[in-house]
Design a protein around this motif. Structure first.
Motif, PDB file in Angstrom:
ATOM      1  N   GLU A   1      -6.819  -2.448  -8.570  1.00  0.00           N
ATOM      2  CA  GLU A   1      -6.746  -1.969  -7.188  1.00  0.00           C
ATOM      3  C   GLU A   1      -5.558  -1.038  -7.004  1.00  0.00           C
ATOM      4  O   GLU A   1      -5.667   0.010  -6.366  1.00  0.00           O
ATOM      5  CB  GLU A   1      -6.658  -3.142  -6.218  1.00  0.00           C
ATOM      6  CG  GLU A   1      -7.963  -3.887  -6.076  1.00  0.00           C
ATOM      7  CD  GLU A   1      -7.837  -5.138  -5.235  1.00  0.00           C
ATOM      8  OE1 GLU A   1      -6.713  -5.477  -4.777  1.00  0.00           O
ATOM      9  OE2 GLU A   1      -8.877  -5.793  -5.029  1.00  0.00           O
TER      10      GLU A   1
ATOM     11  N   TYR B   1      -6.317   2.319  -8.734  1.00  0.00           N
ATOM     12  CA  TYR B   1      -7.265   3.127  -7.966  1.00  0.00           C
ATOM     13  C   TYR B   1      -6.667   3.594  -6.643  1.00  0.00           C
ATOM     14  O   TYR B   1      -7.003   4.679  -6.170  1.00  0.00           O
ATOM     15  CB  TYR B   1      -8.601   2.400  -7.766  1.00  0.00           C
ATOM     16  CG  TYR B   1      -9.571   2.708  -8.879  1.00  0.00           C
ATOM     17  CD1 TYR B   1     -10.259   3.911  -8.908  1.00  0.00           C
ATOM     18  CD2 TYR B   1      -9.779   1.820  -9.917  1.00  0.00           C
ATOM     19  CE1 TYR B   1     -11.131   4.223  -9.935  1.00  0.00           C
ATOM     20  CE2 TYR B   1     -10.658   2.113 -10.951  1.00  0.00           C
ATOM     21  CZ  TYR B   1     -11.326   3.317 -10.955  1.00  0.00           C
ATOM     22  OH  TYR B   1     -12.181   3.631 -11.978  1.00  0.00           O
ATOM     23  N   GLU B   2      -5.802   2.807  -6.051  1.00  0.00           N
ATOM     24  CA  GLU B   2      -5.151   3.275  -4.825  1.00  0.00           C
ATOM     25  C   GLU B   2      -4.315   4.517  -5.114  1.00  0.00           C
ATOM     26  O   GLU B   2      -4.350   5.497  -4.360  1.00  0.00           O
ATOM     27  CB  GLU B   2      -4.276   2.187  -4.202  1.00  0.00           C
ATOM     28  CG  GLU B   2      -3.670   2.618  -2.882  1.00  0.00           C
ATOM     29  CD  GLU B   2      -3.052   1.509  -2.076  1.00  0.00           C
ATOM     30  OE1 GLU B   2      -2.557   1.818  -0.973  1.00  0.00           O
ATOM     31  OE2 GLU B   2      -3.042   0.354  -2.521  1.00  0.00           O
TER      32      GLU B   2
ATOM     33  N   GLY C   1       0.825  -1.191   0.000  1.00  0.00           N
ATOM     34  CA  GLY C   1       0.000   0.000   0.000  1.00  0.00           C
ATOM     35  C   GLY C   1       0.866   1.251   0.000  1.00  0.00           C
ATOM     36  O   GLY C   1       2.092   1.187   0.136  1.00  0.00           O
TER      37      GLY C   1
END
Length: 183
Positions: free
Chosen positions: A104, A107-108, A25
């Protein structure tokens, strides 16, 4: 000791940033983690990107370019006689068929603009760029509405872990293309 000429180092650093964000992340992104992932000295990351925001801008811009290229190369939006709602639905189906991981990650990075003002103009580049690709088939306001719906549906599918519903997507896109009337 002579400096090693490495013209692709900057690109490798961006690729490494993708891998770090994909695994840990954005919270796991640091110059140190990216340098380790890229197998380059720490100074190389700070030489090419003086801040993490600069690195995130480069990564998000790469996402924008990849998505725009995929849309252009698909040919789905080029045929003036093709049904726009059908073609956009097929594009979304292809993206989801490619797996959630890449979407994902993209979009993160895109949503990181909520907390990182430096990313906001680049996030808007994506929306504007996709809107431009669609606008030649409709008007600019309708193109913006289609991009917003594509974003919304994509985020809902990614956040809920649900399946992409092509029928629903096509119907909602068609309503926007047709000016709000159901088919």
């Amino acid at each position: 000791m002579a400096r090693r000429y490495d013209p692709e180092r900057r690109e490798r650093i961006i690729d490494a940033a993708f891998r770090v964000v994909g695994e840990h992340g954005i919270a796991g992104l640091s110059h140190r983690s990216v340098a380790a992932e890229a197998d380059v000295p720490l100074g190389s990351t700070t030489y090419h990107f003086s801040s993490l925001d600069e690195l995130l801008v480069a990564a998000l811009r790469r996402c924008n370019e990849n998505l725009a290229r995929a849309m252009r190369e698909s040919g789905r939006l080029a045929a003036p006689g093709a049904d726009l709602a059908d073609e956009l639905t097929r594009l979304l189906e292809e993206w989801f068929a490619g797996g959630r991981g890449t979407m994902e990650l993209e979009y993160e990075l895109y949503l990181a603009a909520l907390r990182r003002p430096a990313l906001r103009p680049v996030a808007m580049e994506w929306a504007d760029g996709v809107g431009e690709l669609i606008a030649h088939r409709t008007d600019p306001a309708t193109a913006r509405a289609l991009v917003a719906l594509i974003d919304g549906i994509s985020l809902q599918v990614l956040l809920t872990g649900g399946d992409f519903d092509a029928g629903y997507t096509r119907e909602m896109l068609a309503r926007i293309v047709d000016g709000g009337t159901a088919r």
